[in-house]
Design an enzyme around this catalytic site. Structure first.
Site, mmCIF file in Angstrom:
data_model
loop_
_atom_site.group_PDB
_atom_site.id
_atom_site.type_symbol
_atom_site.label_atom_id
_atom_site.label_comp_id
_atom_site.label_asym_id
_atom_site.label_seq_id
_atom_site.Cartn_x
_atom_site.Cartn_y
_atom_site.Cartn_z
ATOM 1 N N ASP A 18 -2.640 53.961 -36.326
ATOM 2 C CA ASP A 18 -1.688 53.057 -35.719
ATOM 3 C C ASP A 18 -2.533 51.669 -35.395
ATOM 4 O O ASP A 18 -3.691 51.525 -35.459
ATOM 5 C CB ASP A 18 -1.367 53.292 -33.987
ATOM 6 C CG ASP A 18 -0.176 52.682 -33.532
ATOM 7 O OD1 ASP A 18 0.526 51.920 -34.366
ATOM 8 O OD2 ASP A 18 0.107 52.700 -32.267
ATOM 9 N N ASN A 66 10.494 55.643 -38.085
ATOM 10 C CA ASN A 66 10.153 54.584 -39.065
ATOM 11 C C ASN A 66 11.181 54.066 -39.947
ATOM 12 O O ASN A 66 11.123 53.037 -40.395
ATOM 13 C CB ASN A 66 8.653 54.706 -39.627
ATOM 14 C CG ASN A 66 7.463 54.654 -38.880
ATOM 15 O OD1 ASN A 66 6.562 55.490 -39.243
ATOM 16 N ND2 ASN A 66 7.563 54.138 -37.644
HETATM 17 C C1 FPP Z 1 1.279 52.284 -37.815
HETATM 18 O O1 FPP Z 1 1.030 50.988 -37.740
HETATM 19 C C2 FPP Z 1 1.134 52.820 -39.436
HETATM 20 C C3 FPP Z 1 2.191 53.203 -39.771
HETATM 21 C C4 FPP Z 1 3.629 53.207 -39.342
HETATM 22 C C5 FPP Z 1 2.302 53.480 -41.261
HETATM 23 C C6 FPP Z 1 0.932 54.261 -41.694
HETATM 24 C C7 FPP Z 1 0.713 53.902 -43.237
HETATM 25 C C8 FPP Z 1 -0.314 53.687 -43.763
HETATM 26 C C9 FPP Z 1 -1.661 53.869 -42.958
HETATM 27 C C10 FPP Z 1 -0.366 53.153 -45.216
HETATM 28 C C11 FPP Z 1 0.028 53.949 -46.311
HETATM 29 C C12 FPP Z 1 -0.120 55.289 -46.090
HETATM 30 C C13 FPP Z 1 -0.756 56.397 -46.960
HETATM 31 C C14 FPP Z 1 -0.706 57.861 -46.847
HETATM 32 C C15 FPP Z 1 -1.139 55.558 -48.264
HETATM 33 P P1 FPP Z 1 1.986 49.926 -37.196
HETATM 34 O O2 FPP Z 1 2.812 49.350 -38.179
HETATM 35 O O3 FPP Z 1 2.942 50.481 -36.051
HETATM 36 O O4 FPP Z 1 0.990 48.893 -36.537
HETATM 37 P P2 FPP Z 1 1.529 47.935 -35.185
HETATM 38 O O5 FPP Z 1 1.758 49.071 -33.735
HETATM 39 O O6 FPP Z 1 0.252 47.262 -34.806
HETATM 40 O O7 FPP Z 1 2.695 47.105 -35.407
#
Ligand code: FPP
Length: 245
Positions: A18, A66
């Site tokens: 996250d 998501n």
């Molecule tokens: C949370 O950050 C992360 C995600 C929703 C997706 C995770 C994806 C990756 C790490 C990249 C691609 C994955 C792979 C396996 C190559 P957020 O967007 O919720 O962050 P925030 O809460 O700060 O907005």
């Protein structure tokens, strides 16, 4: 040099990655750039877990919720995943990593499904570490899905009410063949499970850190594992009972 005790390694680590969006904002970049940097952390963590001898690593890459994000972000996440899989196949082969998934992957775009199937097939015999990607995954959805499949099976084979034990039920979850996580890590200072592995986390040690996922380093991972190793897992028993075993 780290001070990880080889004999007390968590067998299975699960991670809620996250903070990509907040990292991007902090650096005056768009959210997509945050996910791009997050994918680099994925590479680093997979490599480090493999080197340390972790047997199972589950990453929450895309939750069922998501899908409701803006269309361009969903598209960017799926192309990042596709790119990751294409680029990492050789590395997974070389380092003996087996790729599996949990979640409703049928919903993913065809191109992503194709490359996923290809990588899973080409790594299926690998035994060094299992990399489990949670994609279009929701814990409650998984439990409801298990109940539906038990009901469906009960129509073709007789299932006695007493046969429905915890083990039996676990066998219908997407994680049927893998052990429950020993350690759950969540980055970015949020203290929630966000519908992740609700059944499987019953006795898991939880570790929260303020570090944003794109900044999560090898040292942060090692710190989480050392913190885990300092804990006493009692599974509902008292300390004395554990030392007698
Ligand atoms: C949370 O950050 C992360 C995600 C929703 C997706 C995770 C994806 C990756 C790490 C990249 C691609 C994955 C792979 C396996 C190559 P957020 O967007 O919720 O962050 P925030 O809460 O700060 O907005």
């Amino acid at each position: 040099m780290h001070r990880i005790i080889k004999e007390k390694l968590p067998r299975h680590i699960a991670i809620i990655m996250d903070g990509n969006g907040r990292w991007a904002k902090k650096n005056l970049l768009n959210r997509i750039m945050g996910h791009k940097k997050g994918a680099e952390s994925v590479r680093l963590v997979v490599k480090t877990c493999r080197e340390l001898g972790i047997q199972y690593l589950t990453l929450y890459a895309f939750s069922i919720e998501n899908w409701q994000r803006p269309e361009n972000e969903v598209r960017a996440l799926s192309s990042l995943l596709e790119e990751y899989l294409r680029l990492e196949l050789q590395e997974m082969k070389k380092t003996n990593i087996k790729l599996i998934t949990i979640g409703d992957t049928g919903k993913l775009p065809e191109t992503v499904k194709d490359v996923l199937l290809d990588v899973m097939e080409k790594t299926s015999e690998n035994r060094g570490m299992v990399l489990n990607l949670a994609l279009s995954y929701g814990g409650r959805d998984e439990i409801v899905d298990a109940a539906k499949r038990i009901l469906r099976d009960s129509k073709s084979t007789d299932i006695d009410e007493n046969a429905i034990t915890k083990d039996f039920f676990s066998g219908y979850l997407h994680t049927a063949n893998i052990p429950d996580p020993d350690l759950l890590i969540r980055t970015s200072g949020e203290y929630r499970l966000s519908n992740f592995l609700l059944w499987q986390l019953a006795y898991t040690e939880l570790y929260f850190t303020d570090v944003l996922w794109p900044e999560f380093s090898r040292d942060d991972l090692i710190e989480a594992i050392m913190d885990y190793q300092r804990r006493e897992r009692r599974f509902g028993l008292i300390s004395d009972q554990l030392s007698k075993e």
